[in-house]
Every structure is written in C-alpha cells, then in structure tokens.
Write a protein that holds these residues in place. Structure first.
Motif, PDB file in Angstrom:
ATOM      1  N   CYS A 413     -10.480 -29.446  43.954  1.00 45.01           N
ATOM      2  CA  CYS A 413     -11.294 -28.928  45.059  1.00 45.01           C
ATOM      3  C   CYS A 413     -12.146 -27.764  44.559  1.00 45.01           C
ATOM      4  CB  CYS A 413     -10.369 -28.469  46.189  1.00 45.01           C
ATOM      5  SG  CYS A 413     -11.220 -27.593  47.519  1.00 45.01           S
ATOM      6  N   LEU A 415     -13.416 -25.479  46.319  1.00 41.50           N
ATOM      7  CA  LEU A 415     -13.279 -24.306  47.184  1.00 41.50           C
ATOM      8  C   LEU A 415     -12.044 -23.477  46.837  1.00 41.50           C
ATOM      9  CD1 LEU A 415     -14.194 -25.940  50.638  1.00 41.50           C
ATOM     10  CD2 LEU A 415     -15.696 -24.736  49.054  1.00 41.50           C
ATOM     11  N   CYS A 416     -10.933 -24.169  46.543  1.00 35.86           N
ATOM     12  CA  CYS A 416      -9.697 -23.439  46.240  1.00 35.86           C
ATOM     13  C   CYS A 416      -9.202 -23.638  44.809  1.00 35.86           C
ATOM     14  CB  CYS A 416      -8.602 -23.832  47.230  1.00 35.86           C
ATOM     15  SG  CYS A 416      -8.060 -25.567  47.062  1.00 35.86           S
ATOM     16  N   SER A 418      -7.119 -25.591  43.623  1.00 38.98           N
ATOM     17  CA  SER A 418      -5.667 -25.719  43.557  1.00 38.98           C
ATOM     18  C   SER A 418      -5.169 -27.130  43.820  1.00 38.98           C
ATOM     19  CB  SER A 418      -4.999 -24.762  44.555  1.00 38.98           C
ATOM     20  OG  SER A 418      -5.354 -23.432  44.279  1.00 38.98           O
ATOM     21  N   GLU A 421      -9.362 -32.936  45.553  1.00 34.14           N
ATOM     22  CA  GLU A 421     -10.335 -32.921  46.654  1.00 34.14           C
ATOM     23  C   GLU A 421     -10.303 -34.242  47.419  1.00 34.14           C
ATOM     24  OE1 GLU A 421     -14.692 -31.382  46.480  1.00 34.14           O
ATOM     25  OE2 GLU A 421     -14.768 -33.561  46.252  1.00 34.14           O
ATOM     26  N   HIS A 425      -8.349 -32.690  52.877  1.00 34.04           N
ATOM     27  CA  HIS A 425      -8.105 -31.379  52.269  1.00 34.04           C
ATOM     28  C   HIS A 425      -9.261 -30.419  52.566  1.00 34.04           C
ATOM     29  CE1 HIS A 425      -6.852 -28.351  49.374  1.00 34.04           C
ATOM     30  NE2 HIS A 425      -8.090 -28.372  48.891  1.00 34.04           N
ATOM     31  N   CYS A 430      -7.567 -27.008  53.063  1.00 35.46           N
ATOM     32  CA  CYS A 430      -7.895 -26.063  51.994  1.00 35.46           C
ATOM     33  C   CYS A 430      -7.773 -24.620  52.498  1.00 35.46           C
ATOM     34  CB  CYS A 430      -9.309 -26.344  51.505  1.00 35.46           C
ATOM     35  SG  CYS A 430      -9.921 -25.140  50.307  1.00 35.46           S
ATOM     36  N   ASP A 431      -7.267 -23.701  51.660  1.00 33.39           N
ATOM     37  CA  ASP A 431      -7.109 -22.296  52.044  1.00 33.39           C
ATOM     38  C   ASP A 431      -8.447 -21.682  52.452  1.00 33.39           C
ATOM     39  OD1 ASP A 431      -4.422 -22.361  51.564  1.00 33.39           O
ATOM     40  OD2 ASP A 431      -4.580 -21.615  49.507  1.00 33.39           O
ATOM     41  N   TYR A 432      -9.471 -21.924  51.656  1.00 32.47           N
ATOM     42  CA  TYR A 432     -10.794 -21.370  51.954  1.00 32.47           C
ATOM     43  C   TYR A 432     -11.315 -21.902  53.288  1.00 32.47           C
ATOM     44  CZ  TYR A 432     -15.803 -20.376  51.382  1.00 32.47           C
ATOM     45  OH  TYR A 432     -17.087 -19.945  51.565  1.00 32.47           O
ATOM     46  N   THR A 435      -9.268 -20.624  56.341  1.00 36.52           N
ATOM     47  CA  THR A 435      -9.568 -19.223  56.623  1.00 36.52           C
ATOM     48  C   THR A 435     -10.860 -19.089  57.409  1.00 36.52           C
ATOM     49  OG1 THR A 435      -8.441 -18.554  54.582  1.00 36.52           O
ATOM     50  CG2 THR A 435      -9.943 -16.958  55.582  1.00 36.52           C
ATOM     51  N   ARG A 489     -19.334 -26.672  49.407  1.00 38.85           N
ATOM     52  CA  ARG A 489     -18.726 -27.459  48.336  1.00 38.85           C
ATOM     53  C   ARG A 489     -19.786 -27.963  47.375  1.00 38.85           C
ATOM     54  NH1 ARG A 489     -19.482 -33.076  46.677  1.00 38.85           N
ATOM     55  NH2 ARG A 489     -17.501 -33.813  45.791  1.00 38.85           N
ATOM     56  N   ASN A 501     -15.743 -16.448  52.266  1.00 36.88           N
ATOM     57  CA  ASN A 501     -15.497 -17.044  53.573  1.00 36.88           C
ATOM     58  C   ASN A 501     -16.085 -16.193  54.699  1.00 36.88           C
ATOM     59  OD1 ASN A 501     -13.588 -14.919  53.691  1.00 36.88           O
ATOM     60  ND2 ASN A 501     -11.995 -16.284  52.893  1.00 36.88           N
TER      61      ASN A 501
END
Length: 522
Positions: A413, A415-416, A418, A421, A425, A430-432, A435, A489, A501
């Motif tokens: 991914c 964005l994160c 981690s 993708e 997700h 996704c964390d980003y 948030t 992205r 963010n």
C-alpha cells in the motif's frame, strides 16, 4: 406542399395516381421538411400519372424534381424495373436509400455497412482532442447526453444489427474507461454491468439492446393508442401483435410482436367503442384471448380474422353474434366498457406509461443494490460518486487486481507501506485512510474493527438521529474521501507527491463545503 398532397390524392381526378392499398388503408406519400417519399403501384402507366402531377405542381410553384438526386426502390417481384426507371427519368433503381440521415429499405434488411456513417460519426466525436481531456465523470456525461442521444435517434428509426451494436459497445466502453478508442486498455467492470440503471448497480447508461426493447414496447403502446398512419398501415397489413400471420413480417413488426409477448401479463386492456383490440387474438379477457378460451370449438372460424372489439359493440352495449359460444357472455358482462375516449391499453398499477417503465421492466428479475440511493442521492457530486461506484464494483486498478492479471507492480500500500494494497484496504482499513475518515466523521471511531466502504454506507443508512441534510453531508464526505484517497494513492505511486492526513482532510472538507454551500441556502 398541401397543394401537392391535394393534387396527388385528388379523388375527382380521372387519371389519379395509385398509391398503396392494404385492407382499406391507403397511402401515397410522406412529407417531412424538404424530403418527399412517394409510394405507388410499379407500372409505367402509374409513373406517367405521377410525372403529370409533378409537372403540374412544378409549373405552378416553381419547385422541380432533381432527378439526379432522386432514387427509386422497386420490389423484387416487379418484372420491368428498367421501364419503371425510364418512365420516372431516373437512371437506376436501388435496394436502399438515405432518408433524414438514416438508411431505409423495403427489400433487404440493413447490414453493418449501412451504419458506417453512424460509427464513423461517433468515432470522430469520441476521439477528438477535447474528449481526451475529460475526466471519468466528464466522459460519462459526454456519453450519456451527447453520444447516447445520437444512438437513440438511430434506434428509433432503424433496427441496428448485432454487429453494429457490438462495435458501438466496444468504442463506448474504451472511451469511458480509458479515453482512447485505439488502445486496448484494462478495465475491470464489464460493459453490460455498466449499462444498467443505477438502481441495479450500473451508471444509468442504457444498454443498446435494452433501448431497442424499450423502443419496441413504446411502439406497441402507440400502435393501440395512436391514430398515426404508420400504425394504421401496420394494423391493416398484420392485424395486431397477437394476430397470427402467414406472411413474412418486417424486422420492425417482429420487434413489436416480441415486445407484446414479453409485456402481455403487465398490460391492461381498456374496452372502448373505438378500440383497435383484436376480438379473437388479443388477451383482453383476464389475460387470455377468445381463441385460447375456445380453442377446441369452431366458433373462431365463423369470425373474420381481423375483427375488432368495436365491431361487436352497438350503442354502448355488446352485440354478440349467434355463432359465438353463449358461455362467453358471463366473461363480457364482467368487463367494464368505457364510453369516454381513453387509451386502449395501459400499464398495470401505473396511471401513465413512460419509456423508463419499459427499461425497468427489462431488469425486473434483477435484485436492486442496497447502496444505490446512498451514492446517487439528491445532491450527489458526480465526480466523487463515480469513483465510489468504481470502488464498490471492484473497478479500481489496485495492486492486487493488477497482479491477478500478471501485471508486475509493487504490492504494498502506498499510504501505509505495511499491508498489501486492495480496494478494501484502501477504503478504509489502511491506517492513513481511516485516520482521514475519523477526522471527517468522528462517530466512525467507535467501530471495533476497521470498516470497509460498504460497511460505512450501511452504518450511515441505519442512523435515524440525523436530519436529512446532515445525512447527505456525511454521504458526500464518504464519497469525497474515497475520491481523494485514491488520488493521493496515485500521486504517491506515480509522482512521489505526499500529503499528510491533516492536509487531505482540509482538502476534502473544502470540497464538500463548496458542493453544499449552494443547496443548503435554498
């Protein structure tokens, strides 16, 4: 031209031009703007009568026939086509001609080659430099309100062959999903799914086959409810769509018959003294016809094939001949007879028949999508809703979708960095992305697990503690977030441009405020 009509149809003329006769129906010519179509008996004597009318009209009005531009279509059963052409001062006869921009023929069915002007015109429009600068939403609007109107005009005037429909679908799908008619680029949503009503998960573009079906249904209703010469001629030649016929039918009539068989259970018949409804063949008695109810008896042999209901109504009451089975009387007595002039057929459970009714009838067995009202609500923003629709239908070209098709890309991914993708997700596991979403809609922070896009729509749909405009604002924020997260992205993956963010939240809030500021003041 009114004077010309009087000349060619003069009943007191000794040498009157002979038009087409069919069961009491007479037609000699059609006029539209400066185009003239003349129909008549293919004989040299009749051609001479026509030339006399045209000469007399030309001497008075100054409007003369341009023989070089004129064309003649002659039946294959005519033995002297050369003599007919010579009598009309036209060099050769043909099997098709162009009328009001469309090919017409009474001899041969139209082929793909006859629709090349349509295909060339649309290809030119879709490959122009202005069209290449349009976004996905812009291309959708261009298709829906420019290209589809042109195609719809052709569908209403001709029967498009399957090969033509296939080519139109190909160039329109390439234009919408890639903006390039020549390159064969990847798009993940099938075109037949795209061309569905929004209620059934599509973009609201009508499938060409569905348009042809709806047009045939519209012609069926106009056949019974209109007094047009076209439908009077079809009635005189074939009877009604349920009347059996032994002659070879035209493609137009075949489509109307097919539509009648499809709509049969959904049509309501209104009995009037001027009705065109066939007494024997139409299903006007509780969904059945007299021929079906009394198929084993010989009473139908005693009734003329083209008898109408109006032939058996006298002074507002039934006048049934003795040859009919007396058991039919109870059926007739329970049927309401309308004295006022109303439409002969209607659509069950609807006061008014509309073109969209036939389109939705075509998809009657489809299951509506629960999220269509949440994306395409009253104040939706097309740009954001389109990308949300792509995400919900698996149309975003995420890394996992490309890898499935053996396209080598970075699977992480952007964005994160981690997880792999995927669409679920990105939106919004996704964390980003989550948030950003929590900053826009704080109540989503109460979720125990990271929600997907479909989960958020179900959550917002189930909330009853909000005013209507507040709910619409939240829906706009979700769609806008999906759009800008996908753009973020792409910026990171292809242009190495990164935004925090907080910056993305501010951008989304500004976009929603611009969209809502106008209609909130109304």
């Amino acid at each position: 031209m009114d004077a010309f009509s009087c000349l060619i149809d003069n009943p007191h003329s000794i040498n009157r031009f002979s038009g087409i006769h069919r069961n009491g129906m007479y037609i000699s010519h059609l006029l539209y703007a400066d185009d003239l179509l003349i129909f008549g008996e293919a004989s040299t004597e009749n051609c001479e009568k026509l030339l006399t009318v045209l000469s007399s009209f030309g001497n008075v009005s100054g409007l003369l026939v341009n023989h070089e531009k004129s064309k003649v279509i002659i039946s294959n059963y005519t033995s002297n086509p050369t003599d007919i052409c010579a009598a009309l001062h036209v060099q050769n006869h043909c099997d098709k001609m162009t009328y009001l921009g469309m090919p017409i023929s009474s001899i041969k069915r139209l082929r793909l080659a006859d629709f090349q002007p349509l295909l060339h015109s649309l290809s030119t429009h879709l490959s122009g430099w202005k069209a290449k600068l349009l976004s996905f939403a812009g291309r959708l609007q261009f298709l829906k309100y420019t290209i589809w109107n042109t195609i719809d005009y052709w569908i209403r005037g001709a029967i498009l062959p399957k090969a033509c429909i296939k080519q139109l679908n190909r160039i329109c799908s390439r234009f919408l999903y890639s903006g390039d008619l020549e390159a064969k680029k990847l798009h993940l949503i099938a075109w037949h799914k795209t061309c569905k009503p929004k209620k059934y998960g599509g973009l609201g573009i009508s499938d060409l086959k569905v348009l042809q079906f709806a047009n045939a249904c519209s012609l069926l209703c106009r056949f019974y409810n209109s007094t047009s010469n076209l439908f009077s001629y079809l009635n005189a030649k074939y009877g009604t769509p349920w009347t059996p016929t032994r002659i070879k039918t035209s493609a137009l009539w075949a489509d109307i018959v097919k539509a009648a068989n499809s709509l049969g259970p959904y049509i309501s018949f209104n009995i009037t003294t001027q009705s065109k409804i066939a007494f024997l063949w139409d299903p006007w008695i509780g969904g059945s016809s007299i021929s079906n109810l009394y198929s084993s008896s010989n009473m139908t042999d005693s009734i003329p094939q083209h008898s109408k209901i109006s032939d058996f109504i006298l002074d507002g009451d039934w006048s049934i001949p003795a040859v009919l089975n007396p058991t039919i009387l109870p059926y007739l007595q329970n049927i309401r007879m309308d004295q006022a002039p109303i439409n002969s057929i209607g659509w069950k459970d609807q006061k008014r028949i509309s073109f969209s009714s036939f389109i939705f009838h075509y998809f009657r067995e489809e299951i509506p999508f629960c999220w269509h009202k949440l994306i395409w609500h009253k104040h939706y923003a097309l740009k954001y809703s389109c990308y949300t629709w792509l995400a919900l239908n698996g149309g975003l070209k995420t890394a996992d979708e490309l890898i499935k098709r053996n396209i080598r890309v970075n699977s992480l991914c952007s964005l994160c960095f981690s997880f792999n993708e995927t669409t679920s997700h990105l939106l919004f596991e996704c964390d980003y992305a989550f948030t950003v979403l929590k900053s826009l809609i704080p109540s989503l922070g109460d979720f125990l697990l990271r929600p997907r896009l479909s989960d958020i729509f179900l959550f917002l749909e189930g909330r009853r503690d909000q005013f209507k405009h507040q709910k619409i604002i939240l829906l706009l924020k979700v769609c806008c977030a999906a759009y800008y997260i996908w753009r973020e992205r792409n910026e990171r993956r292809f242009n190495s441009i990164y935004r925090s963010n907080a910056t993305l939240c501010a951008l989304i809030n500004n976009a929603v405020d611009l969209k809502t500021s106008k209609w909130l003041q109304e």
